[in-house]
Scaffold this motif. Structure first.
Motif, PDB file in Angstrom:
ATOM      1  N   LEU A  31       0.620  -1.096   0.065  1.00 39.94           N
ATOM      2  CA  LEU A  31       0.064  -0.024  -0.030  1.00 39.94           C
ATOM      3  C   LEU A  31       0.758   1.159  -0.054  1.00 39.94           C
ATOM      4  O   LEU A  31       0.167   2.413  -0.298  1.00 39.94           O
ATOM      5  N   GLY A  32       2.050   1.142   0.495  1.00 33.76           N
ATOM      6  CA  GLY A  32       2.872   2.275   0.687  1.00 33.76           C
ATOM      7  C   GLY A  32       3.883   2.405  -0.996  1.00 33.76           C
ATOM      8  O   GLY A  32       3.380   2.001  -1.911  1.00 33.76           O
ATOM      9  N   ASP A  33       4.687   3.305  -0.769  1.00 36.12           N
ATOM     10  CA  ASP A  33       5.685   3.532  -1.916  1.00 36.12           C
ATOM     11  C   ASP A  33       7.164   3.038  -1.882  1.00 36.12           C
ATOM     12  O   ASP A  33       7.817   3.517  -2.452  1.00 36.12           O
ATOM     13  N   ARG A  34       7.427   1.811  -1.078  1.00 34.50           N
ATOM     14  CA  ARG A  34       8.622   1.303  -0.942  1.00 34.50           C
ATOM     15  C   ARG A  34       8.511  -0.008  -1.920  1.00 34.50           C
ATOM     16  O   ARG A  34       7.461  -0.573  -2.200  1.00 34.50           O
ATOM     17  N   ALA A  35       9.879  -0.265  -2.339  1.00 35.58           N
ATOM     18  CA  ALA A  35      10.120  -1.710  -2.861  1.00 35.58           C
ATOM     19  C   ALA A  35      10.619  -2.558  -2.232  1.00 35.58           C
ATOM     20  O   ALA A  35      11.625  -2.232  -1.575  1.00 35.58           O
ATOM     21  N   LEU A  36      10.418  -3.874  -2.261  1.00 33.38           N
ATOM     22  CA  LEU A  36      10.987  -4.916  -1.254  1.00 33.38           C
ATOM     23  C   LEU A  36      12.242  -5.252  -2.198  1.00 33.38           C
ATOM     24  O   LEU A  36      12.441  -6.397  -2.490  1.00 33.38           O
ATOM     25  N   LEU A  37      13.307  -4.440  -2.168  1.00 35.03           N
ATOM     26  CA  LEU A  37      14.562  -4.690  -3.087  1.00 35.03           C
ATOM     27  C   LEU A  37      15.440  -3.666  -2.550  1.00 35.03           C
ATOM     28  O   LEU A  37      15.392  -2.605  -2.608  1.00 35.03           O
ATOM     29  N   PRO A  38      16.753  -4.222  -2.471  1.00 33.45           N
ATOM     30  CA  PRO A  38      17.775  -3.654  -1.803  1.00 33.45           C
ATOM     31  C   PRO A  38      18.143  -2.691  -2.892  1.00 33.45           C
ATOM     32  O   PRO A  38      19.574  -2.797  -3.466  1.00 33.45           O
ATOM     33  N   THR A  39      17.590  -1.680  -3.719  1.00 38.79           N
ATOM     34  CA  THR A  39      17.932  -1.043  -4.757  1.00 38.79           C
ATOM     35  C   THR A  39      19.307  -0.207  -4.734  1.00 38.79           C
ATOM     36  O   THR A  39      19.847   0.162  -5.742  1.00 38.79           O
ATOM     37  N   ASP A  40      19.516   0.287  -3.478  1.00 41.40           N
ATOM     38  CA  ASP A  40      20.716   1.125  -3.294  1.00 41.40           C
ATOM     39  C   ASP A  40      21.896   0.287  -3.702  1.00 41.40           C
ATOM     40  O   ASP A  40      22.857   0.885  -3.772  1.00 41.40           O
ATOM     41  N   LEU A  41      21.776  -1.048  -3.712  1.00 39.54           N
ATOM     42  CA  LEU A  41      23.196  -1.694  -4.024  1.00 39.54           C
ATOM     43  C   LEU A  41      23.503  -1.663  -5.528  1.00 39.54           C
ATOM     44  O   LEU A  41      24.514  -1.721  -5.803  1.00 39.54           O
ATOM     45  N   GLY A 170      14.814 -14.156   6.795  1.00 35.47           N
ATOM     46  CA  GLY A 170      16.211 -14.003   6.305  1.00 35.47           C
ATOM     47  C   GLY A 170      16.298 -14.268   4.791  1.00 35.47           C
ATOM     48  O   GLY A 170      16.934 -13.500   4.327  1.00 35.47           O
ATOM     49  N   TRP A 171      15.419 -14.926   4.303  1.00 36.25           N
ATOM     50  CA  TRP A 171      15.306 -14.877   2.591  1.00 36.25           C
ATOM     51  C   TRP A 171      14.175 -14.276   1.964  1.00 36.25           C
ATOM     52  O   TRP A 171      13.754 -14.678   0.999  1.00 36.25           O
ATOM     53  N   LEU A 172      13.620 -13.308   2.649  1.00 36.97           N
ATOM     54  CA  LEU A 172      12.276 -12.716   2.130  1.00 36.97           C
ATOM     55  C   LEU A 172      12.453 -11.919   0.810  1.00 36.97           C
ATOM     56  O   LEU A 172      11.892 -12.087   0.156  1.00 36.97           O
ATOM     57  N   THR A 173      13.862 -11.586   0.449  1.00 38.19           N
ATOM     58  CA  THR A 173      13.998 -10.905  -0.940  1.00 38.19           C
ATOM     59  C   THR A 173      14.536 -11.861  -1.995  1.00 38.19           C
ATOM     60  O   THR A 173      14.729 -11.527  -3.089  1.00 38.19           O
ATOM     61  N   PHE A 174      14.331 -13.282  -1.371  1.00 37.14           N
ATOM     62  CA  PHE A 174      14.565 -14.522  -2.480  1.00 37.14           C
ATOM     63  C   PHE A 174      13.622 -15.143  -2.630  1.00 37.14           C
ATOM     64  O   PHE A 174      13.271 -16.165  -1.961  1.00 37.14           O
ATOM     65  N   PRO A 175      12.746 -14.735  -3.705  1.00 39.64           N
ATOM     66  CA  PRO A 175      11.596 -15.488  -3.846  1.00 39.64           C
ATOM     67  C   PRO A 175      11.497 -17.110  -3.881  1.00 39.64           C
ATOM     68  O   PRO A 175      10.709 -17.667  -3.111  1.00 39.64           O
TER      69      PRO A 175
END
Length: 243
Positions: A31-41, A170-175
């Motif tokens: 619902l917010g404006d964030r992405a579940l991804l460490p894009t700063d990398l 721990g693996w939340l960003t690894f689908p």
């Protein structure tokens, strides 16, 4: 109030609690404006690194989650672009000199979480896919715990504890790593209900869970899930034999 309603209301309330916790954990990426991804990398890699001074780029990365930005999201973005053009992404020309794509198990082209990327903006779909994963994991564990005799409240606590366990978070960003294990409770539920009711059609839930965990896209984790399921079945059958 009917007996069915009295029986159902506690379960609905407990499941609503599980779903509310799942939404609370992901609302910024759904619902917010964030992405579940460490894009700063990306700002530590070329060609984006050349523009790092324009942003608040991290000077040092102690634990880079590179697979999320270099593998899983690009794969889902590629699949979304191909499917929206009416193409089944059997192959990709964006890796090496070309490589199988559907044949790559972790691309998970046919898994329902990945379908969300075909329907909405892929970067936003990451959050909704994670919410779907949490709901499947939490609801499945709740249903299994209810099937073995726990009351709604402890079952809800068990469902939340399972979906927010250390492994999953721990693996939340690894689908493909996280989503395979979410189907184990459904497999256990189908077997348990089949044993208790003596009705084999309950094993359809087990078959569904087994099929979905393969589609989720990580054969190594699938092996662990199947080992856990088999150990439970053997222990359960041994218990029945000794009764």
């Amino acid at each position: 109030m009917s007996r069915v309603a009295r029986t159902t209301r506690p379960d609905l309330a407990a499941l609503a609690f599980v779903w509310a916790v799942a939404l609370a954990a992901t609302w910024q990426t759904t619902l917010g404006d964030r992405a579940l991804l460490p894009t700063d990398l990306y700002l530590r890699m070329q060609p984006w690194r050349a523009h790092a001074h324009e942003f608040a780029a991290p000077e040092r990365v102690s634990n880079p989650i590179l697979d999320a930005v270099q593998q899983f999201y690009p794969w889902r973005l590629h699949a979304a672009r191909q499917v929206r053009q009416g193409i089944v992404p059997l192959w990709t020309t964006q890796m090496l000199c070309g490589a199988p794509f559907v044949g790559n198990n972790q691309s998970a082209v046919f898994y329902p979480e990945t379908w969300l990327h075909y329907l909405i903006r892929p970067l936003k779909a990451l959050g909704w896919a994670t919410l779907m994963f949490l709901i499947i994991a939490g609801s499945g564990m709740y249903a299994f715990l209810r099937a073995i005799g726990l009351r709604p409240l402890p079952s809800a606590i068990g469902g939340v504890s399972f979906m927010l366990s250390g492994y999953f978070v721990g693996w939340l960003t690894f689908p493909s790593f996280r989503s395979v294990g979410a189907w184990l409770p459904l497999m256990l539920l189908g077997f348990e209900r089949a044993v208790r009711t003596r009705r084999a059609w309950w094993l359809g839930l087990t078959a569904l869970g087994a099929g979905m965990q393969f589609l989720a896209g990580n054969l190594h984790i699938s092996i662990y899930v199947l080992m856990g399921f088999v150990l439970y079945v053997l222990a359960r059958l041994l218990g029945l034999a000794l009764d």
